[in-house]
Scaffold this motif. Structure first.
Motif, PDB file in Angstrom:
ATOM      1  N   GLY A  77       3.354  -1.321   4.139  1.00  0.00           N
ATOM      2  CA  GLY A  77       3.216   0.096   3.823  1.00  0.00           C
ATOM      3  C   GLY A  77       4.499   0.579   3.161  1.00  0.00           C
ATOM      4  O   GLY A  77       5.590   0.325   3.673  1.00  0.00           O
ATOM      5  N   VAL A  78       4.351   1.249   2.027  1.00  0.00           N
ATOM      6  CA  VAL A  78       5.512   1.792   1.319  1.00  0.00           C
ATOM      7  C   VAL A  78       5.195   3.269   1.064  1.00  0.00           C
ATOM      8  O   VAL A  78       4.437   3.599   0.156  1.00  0.00           O
ATOM      9  N   ALA A  79       5.748   4.127   1.916  1.00  0.00           N
ATOM     10  CA  ALA A  79       5.464   5.560   1.799  1.00  0.00           C
ATOM     11  C   ALA A  79       6.645   6.326   1.210  1.00  0.00           C
ATOM     12  O   ALA A  79       7.790   5.905   1.325  1.00  0.00           O
ATOM     13  N   LYS A  80       6.337   7.439   0.578  1.00  0.00           N
ATOM     14  CA  LYS A  80       7.380   8.247  -0.050  1.00  0.00           C
ATOM     15  C   LYS A  80       7.952   9.277   0.916  1.00  0.00           C
ATOM     16  O   LYS A  80       8.958   9.901   0.623  1.00  0.00           O
ATOM     17  N   SER A  81       7.301   9.447   2.046  1.00  0.00           N
ATOM     18  CA  SER A  81       7.844  10.385   3.042  1.00  0.00           C
ATOM     19  C   SER A  81       7.461   9.925   4.446  1.00  0.00           C
ATOM     20  O   SER A  81       6.682   8.996   4.630  1.00  0.00           O
ATOM     21  N   ARG A  82       8.010  10.592   5.436  1.00  0.00           N
ATOM     22  CA  ARG A  82       7.827  10.216   6.836  1.00  0.00           C
ATOM     23  C   ARG A  82       6.597  10.845   7.505  1.00  0.00           C
ATOM     24  O   ARG A  82       6.274  12.003   7.246  1.00  0.00           O
ATOM     25  N   LEU A  83       5.956  10.063   8.328  1.00  0.00           N
ATOM     26  CA  LEU A  83       4.814  10.587   9.092  1.00  0.00           C
ATOM     27  C   LEU A  83       5.280  10.814  10.520  1.00  0.00           C
ATOM     28  O   LEU A  83       5.012  11.841  11.118  1.00  0.00           O
ATOM     29  N   CYS A  84       6.004   9.855  11.077  1.00  0.00           N
ATOM     30  CA  CYS A  84       6.508  10.000  12.445  1.00  0.00           C
ATOM     31  C   CYS A  84       7.729   9.113  12.620  1.00  0.00           C
ATOM     32  O   CYS A  84       8.039   8.296  11.773  1.00  0.00           O
ATOM     33  N   GLY A  85       8.444   9.295  13.710  1.00  0.00           N
ATOM     34  CA  GLY A  85       9.634   8.497  13.956  1.00  0.00           C
ATOM     35  C   GLY A  85      10.922   9.231  13.615  1.00  0.00           C
ATOM     36  O   GLY A  85      10.894  10.257  12.937  1.00  0.00           O
ATOM     37  N   VAL A  97       0.811  -1.210   0.000  1.00  0.00           N
ATOM     38  CA  VAL A  97       0.000   0.000   0.000  1.00  0.00           C
ATOM     39  C   VAL A  97       0.851   1.269   0.000  1.00  0.00           C
ATOM     40  O   VAL A  97       1.897   1.318   0.654  1.00  0.00           O
ATOM     41  N   ASP A  98       0.374   2.269  -0.724  1.00  0.00           N
ATOM     42  CA  ASP A  98       1.078   3.549  -0.788  1.00  0.00           C
ATOM     43  C   ASP A  98       0.740   4.330   0.484  1.00  0.00           C
ATOM     44  O   ASP A  98      -0.291   4.992   0.551  1.00  0.00           O
ATOM     45  N   SER A 146       7.099  -0.124   6.234  1.00  0.00           N
ATOM     46  CA  SER A 146       6.695  -0.589   7.567  1.00  0.00           C
ATOM     47  C   SER A 146       5.665  -1.714   7.432  1.00  0.00           C
ATOM     48  O   SER A 146       4.899  -1.760   6.466  1.00  0.00           O
ATOM     49  N   PRO A 147       5.674  -2.644   8.377  1.00  0.00           N
ATOM     50  CA  PRO A 147       4.728  -3.756   8.334  1.00  0.00           C
ATOM     51  C   PRO A 147       3.320  -3.203   8.457  1.00  0.00           C
ATOM     52  O   PRO A 147       3.089  -2.245   9.205  1.00  0.00           O
ATOM     53  N   GLY A 148       2.400  -3.788   7.698  1.00  0.00           N
ATOM     54  CA  GLY A 148       1.014  -3.363   7.818  1.00  0.00           C
ATOM     55  C   GLY A 148       0.317  -4.327   8.754  1.00  0.00           C
ATOM     56  O   GLY A 148      -0.084  -3.975   9.855  1.00  0.00           O
ATOM     57  N   HIS A 149       0.216  -5.575   8.330  1.00  0.00           N
ATOM     58  CA  HIS A 149      -0.473  -6.605   9.107  1.00  0.00           C
ATOM     59  C   HIS A 149       0.073  -7.981   8.725  1.00  0.00           C
ATOM     60  O   HIS A 149       0.441  -8.216   7.582  1.00  0.00           O
ATOM     61  N   ARG A 193       0.109   3.508  15.545  1.00  0.00           N
ATOM     62  CA  ARG A 193       0.470   2.217  14.944  1.00  0.00           C
ATOM     63  C   ARG A 193      -0.619   1.624  14.069  1.00  0.00           C
ATOM     64  O   ARG A 193      -0.772   0.407  13.987  1.00  0.00           O
ATOM     65  N   LEU A 194      -1.369   2.485  13.388  1.00  0.00           N
ATOM     66  CA  LEU A 194      -2.402   1.987  12.481  1.00  0.00           C
ATOM     67  C   LEU A 194      -2.517   2.866  11.239  1.00  0.00           C
ATOM     68  O   LEU A 194      -3.508   3.575  11.061  1.00  0.00           O
ATOM     69  N   GLY A 195      -1.508   2.780  10.395  1.00  0.00           N
ATOM     70  CA  GLY A 195      -1.534   3.545   9.158  1.00  0.00           C
ATOM     71  C   GLY A 195      -2.467   2.864   8.173  1.00  0.00           C
ATOM     72  O   GLY A 195      -3.027   1.806   8.476  1.00  0.00           O
ATOM     73  N   VAL A 196      -2.652   3.429   6.976  1.00  0.00           N
ATOM     74  CA  VAL A 196      -3.559   2.840   5.986  1.00  0.00           C
ATOM     75  C   VAL A 196      -3.271   1.385   5.677  1.00  0.00           C
ATOM     76  O   VAL A 196      -4.210   0.592   5.526  1.00  0.00           O
ATOM     77  N   ALA A 197      -2.013   1.034   5.566  1.00  0.00           N
ATOM     78  CA  ALA A 197      -1.684  -0.350   5.212  1.00  0.00           C
ATOM     79  C   ALA A 197      -2.148  -1.310   6.301  1.00  0.00           C
ATOM     80  O   ALA A 197      -2.647  -2.401   6.016  1.00  0.00           O
ATOM     81  N   SER A 198      -1.994  -0.906   7.550  1.00  0.00           N
ATOM     82  CA  SER A 198      -2.417  -1.755   8.651  1.00  0.00           C
ATOM     83  C   SER A 198      -3.939  -1.870   8.699  1.00  0.00           C
ATOM     84  O   SER A 198      -4.493  -2.959   8.854  1.00  0.00           O
ATOM     85  N   HIS A 199      -4.579  -0.726   8.570  1.00  0.00           N
ATOM     86  CA  HIS A 199      -6.046  -0.706   8.618  1.00  0.00           C
ATOM     87  C   HIS A 199      -6.628  -1.566   7.496  1.00  0.00           C
ATOM     88  O   HIS A 199      -7.527  -2.382   7.710  1.00  0.00           O
ATOM     89  N   LEU A 200      -6.090  -1.421   6.300  1.00  0.00           N
ATOM     90  CA  LEU A 200      -6.561  -2.205   5.166  1.00  0.00           C
ATOM     91  C   LEU A 200      -6.296  -3.688   5.398  1.00  0.00           C
ATOM     92  O   LEU A 200      -7.123  -4.541   5.085  1.00  0.00           O
TER      93      LEU A 200
END
Length: 234
Positions: A142-150, A115-116, A192-195, A125-132
Motif C-alpha cells: 500500500g502506498v498512500a498519500k496521506s494517513r488513515l490511522c497511526g 496499490v494507491d 504499508s505491507p498489503g499481503h 489491518r485490512l486496507g485496500v492493498a491488503s484486501h486486494l
DNA sequence: GCGACAG
DNA sequence: ATCTTGTCGC
C-alpha cells in the motif's frame, strides 16, 4: 492458501467491518514472493461526477532499463457504475471490485502489486492493498498519500529516510507502516505491507521503484491512466 | 459529546 | 476522488 470464493461486495457498513476483521486474520506478513519480473500499479479514478468508477492497472517490467526507465508491458482499464460512497475505512468495498475486473483483462500477470491506498495501516489491518492482495493471492504494497490511522514522527530529509507508523497502546502497540521520504522537500508517502511481505521488504521495493517524482512509478503511472491525465491534456 | 477520517 | 490557471522553483 488462496481464497477461492468471492464474497458479496454489497454489504452494510456493519457487515463490511465484521468481514474485514475476519479477513485480516488471513493476511500474511512474512515474505513470500516469487522472482519478480513484473510489477503492477493500481489506482482508481472517477468520471461523470463520480457516477462511473474507473479502475486502471499498469504492468511494468522489472528491473528497469539501465537508464532507469521502466518498460510498460501492459495496461488495462475497467469502467463500471460506482457501487458505494467513500467511507473512511471501507475503501476496498468501493474500489476492489472494479480493480479485479481490470486485472481480468490482463494477459500477463505480475509477481508484485502496488496499490494507491493503505495496506495493513488500517483500523482493522485490512486496507485496500491488503484486501486486494487476498483476492489476487499476490504480494501487495500500500502506498498512500496521506494517513488513515497511526502515529509517527517526522522522517529524515533524504530520499529513503523513513519513520515508523505505529498504532495501539501498551501490549497492543505495533508498527503498521512507514512514513517514507520519497523525495527531498516533499510530503512523505505512507507505505504499508498489503499481503505476503513484511514492512522492510515493502519499503525496499517502493524505494527501488522511485523515479523523479514523489510516487513510485507503478502507482504514478496507474494514477495517470485512472485519471486520464495521460491524454486528457486540455 | 468532540475530533479524525486512505480515495 | 474531483472541480481548475497560473505560477514559483530546480
Amino acid at each position: 492458501m488462496p481464497i477461492t470464493s468471492l464474497h458479496d461486495w454489497n454489504l452494510t457498513p456493519d457487515e463490511a467491518i465484521a468481514l474485514q476483521q475476519r479477513l485480516a486474520g488471513r493476511i500474511e506478513r512474512e515474505d513470500r514472493l516469487d522472482p519478480v519480473r513484473r510489477i503492477a500499479g493500481v489506482d482508481i479514478g472517477f468520471e461523470q461526477a463520480g457516477e462511473i468508477t474507473r479502475a486502471a492497472v499498469v504492468v511494468l517490467a522489472w528491473p528497469p532499463a539501465p537508464g532507469g526507465a521502466f518498460e510498460m508491458v501492459e495496461q488495462a482499464v475497467h469502467r463500471e457504475p460506482t457501487r458505494m460512497p467513500y467511507i473512511p475505512g471501507l475503501l476496498s468495498f468501493r474500489e476492489v471490485p472494479a480493480t479485479l475486473a481490470a486485472f481480468e483483462r490482463l494477459t500477463t500477470w505480475p509477481e508484485l502489486v502496488m496499490v494507491d491506498g493503505q495496506g495493513i495501516a488500517h483500523p482493522r489491518r485490512l486496507g485496500v492493498a491488503s484486501h486486494l492482495g487476498l483476492w489476487l493471492d499476490l504480494p501487495t504494497i500500500g502506498v498512500a498519500k496521506s494517513r488513515l490511522c497511526g502515529r509517527h514522527g517526522e522522517p529524515g530529509p533524504e530520499r529513503g529516510d523513513w519513520a515508523a507508523l505505529v498504532d495501539g497502546w501498551g501490549e497492543h502497540e505495533e508498527v503498521i507502516g512507514a512514513v517514507l521520504r520519497s523525495r527531498r522537500g516533499v510530503k512523505p508517502v505512507f507505505v504499508s505491507p498489503g499481503h505476503r511481505l513484511c514492512l522492510e521488504t515493502a519499503v525496499a521495493w517502493v524505494v527501488a521503484c522511485l523515479g523523479k517524482t514523489k510516487l513510485p512509478e507503478p502507482t504514478r503511472l496507474a494514477d495517470r491512466l485512472a485519471s486520464r491525465r495521460d491524454q486528457k491534456r486540455r
